[in-house]
Design a protein around this motif. Structure first.
Motif, PDB file in Angstrom:
ATOM      1  N   THR A 187      80.859   7.845   7.207  1.00 43.81           N
ATOM      2  CA  THR A 187      81.941   7.687   8.188  1.00 43.81           C
ATOM      3  C   THR A 187      81.991   8.808   9.212  1.00 43.81           C
ATOM      4  N   ASP A 234      73.777   3.561  17.558  1.00 46.55           N
ATOM      5  CA  ASP A 234      74.896   2.819  16.974  1.00 46.55           C
ATOM      6  C   ASP A 234      74.645   1.316  16.958  1.00 46.55           C
ATOM      7  N   PHE A 238      74.271   0.177  11.755  1.00 46.81           N
ATOM      8  CA  PHE A 238      75.711   0.004  11.577  1.00 46.81           C
ATOM      9  C   PHE A 238      76.172   0.982  10.506  1.00 46.81           C
ATOM     10  N   TRP A 239      76.998   1.951  10.886  1.00 47.30           N
ATOM     11  CA  TRP A 239      77.451   2.958   9.945  1.00 47.30           C
ATOM     12  C   TRP A 239      78.975   2.922   9.854  1.00 47.30           C
ATOM     13  N   GLY A 240      79.493   3.531   8.782  1.00 45.25           N
ATOM     14  CA  GLY A 240      80.932   3.568   8.558  1.00 45.25           C
ATOM     15  C   GLY A 240      81.268   3.181   7.139  1.00 45.25           C
ATOM     16  N   ASP A 241      82.494   2.686   6.935  1.00 46.49           N
ATOM     17  CA  ASP A 241      82.867   2.210   5.608  1.00 46.49           C
ATOM     18  C   ASP A 241      82.450   0.751   5.468  1.00 46.49           C
ATOM     19  N   ASP A 243      84.043  -2.027   5.317  1.00 51.78           N
ATOM     20  CA  ASP A 243      84.670  -2.999   6.218  1.00 51.78           C
ATOM     21  C   ASP A 243      84.054  -2.935   7.613  1.00 51.78           C
ATOM     22  N   ALA A 244      83.811  -1.730   8.113  1.00 53.05           N
ATOM     23  CA  ALA A 244      83.199  -1.590   9.436  1.00 53.05           C
ATOM     24  C   ALA A 244      81.792  -2.179   9.443  1.00 53.05           C
ATOM     25  N   ILE A 245      81.038  -1.902   8.393  1.00 45.36           N
ATOM     26  CA  ILE A 245      79.653  -2.374   8.312  1.00 45.36           C
ATOM     27  C   ILE A 245      79.605  -3.896   8.236  1.00 45.36           C
ATOM     28  N   GLY A 247      81.810  -6.097   9.074  1.00 47.38           N
ATOM     29  CA  GLY A 247      82.300  -6.730  10.285  1.00 47.38           C
ATOM     30  C   GLY A 247      81.231  -6.800  11.360  1.00 47.38           C
ATOM     31  N   LYS A 248      80.439  -5.734  11.494  1.00 47.50           N
ATOM     32  CA  LYS A 248      79.369  -5.720  12.490  1.00 47.50           C
ATOM     33  C   LYS A 248      78.227  -6.650  12.093  1.00 47.50           C
TER      34      LYS A 248
END
Length: 291
Positions: A187, A234, A238-241, A243-245, A247-248
């Motif tokens: 994150t 970016d 796709f990076w993050g938690d 849910d973010a991943i 969703g992308k």
């Protein structure tokens, strides 16, 4: 070709002993993953690798993503793929790709010639009851057209959601489109982009990949000598938690992909991405099974 909406795409099995591979692929099957995509990179031969994973499981599909056409003659590829189709009906997909630059060799011509031989060679090998299925690795419009016309569809690698839109336009409605995309469970933007850049460097210094990115509207400034701009990094990782991943990742399906092969990066060689595969299964699969 039914591979489900999401699958696992991984380099990890190249670095693991057979016992670890067997345990991993069996757990992935228990978790409900419908398909596993494997490359051919460091010497683990594509068709024997696929056969081992198929023999270790009961339901999961195994897709070569890719088997390099320069690694074996078409006769031997055909013989191996026919055997896998016969032994594991509707569970193996032969994904073929050019597999890197070879001086003086044009990828499109080489693939056409390979498919010609694959389709005309004869042998004593019995034909399977279920068909031998194949895909082509494709980025540009001409290779995508070849995938549409001479296989069941295309497999794309390190592409963006807009590329998926373009690929679907070329392939039409009927051909299969499987898209690989890298993800990173991190994150912190600085850490995430540092790890992503390390992963992408080889692709951002490869002639064919750079040409692909420039066709997508990125500039030499985005390539940045192989470092990659924040925008390009970016879009490709796709990076993050979770849910973010997830969703992308959905963006590729909305853009016309039939299936997304998820490559988890940021895992040390010899280690397992299983903790992340479990989290992704909980978030993405219809009926994940906890272990």
């Amino acid at each position: 070709m039914e591979l489900g909406r999401f699958g696992i795409w991984t380099f990890d099995f190249e670095d693991q002993p057979a016992s670890m591979l067997r345990d991993a692929v069996q757990e992935l099957e228990e978790l409900g993953w419908p398909a596993i995509w494997i490359p051919e990179r460091d010497g683990r031969e594509a068709l024997t690798h696929a056969g081992f994973l198929l023999a270790s499981t009961e339901r999961v599909s195994v897709v070569n993503g890719i088997a390099r056409i320069g690694s074996r003659g078409a006769r031997w590829t055909r013989g191996a793929a026919l055997l896998l189709a016969d032994a594991y009906p509707d569970r193996h997909v032969l994904g073929l790709g050019f597999g890197g630059a070879r001086p003086g060799v044009k990828p499109l011509r080489a693939m056409n010639d390979y498919l010609d031989e694959l389709d005309t060679v004869t042998s004593a090998n019995p034909l399977p009851g279920a068909p031998m299925r194949r895909l082509l690795a494709a980025y540009g419009p001409k290779m995508l057209e070849l995938a549409r016309d001479r296989s069941e569809g295309a497999h794309t690698y390190h592409v963006t959601v807009p590329h998926t839109v373009q690929a679907r336009e070329v392939l039409g409605d009927k051909a299969f489109l499987g898209v690989e995309h890298a993800v990173l469970f991190e994150t912190d933007p600085i850490k995430a982009r540092e790890i992503a850049r390390e992963h992408l460097h080889g692709y951002l210094t490869s002639e064919y990949n750079v040409a692909k990115f420039l066709r997508l509207g990125y500039t030499e400034a985005d390539i940045d000598g192989g470092r990659g701009s924040d925008r390009l990094v970016d879009d490709l990782v796709f990076w993050g938690d979770v849910d973010a991943i997830t969703g992308k990742l959905q963006g590729h399906l909305d853009a016309g992909a039939d299936h997304v092969g998820i490559q988890v990066i940021g895992v040390e060689p010899g280690e397992s991405a299983m903790p992340y595969w479990r989290r992704l299964a909980e978030a993405l699969l219809p009926h994940p099974v906890s272990r």
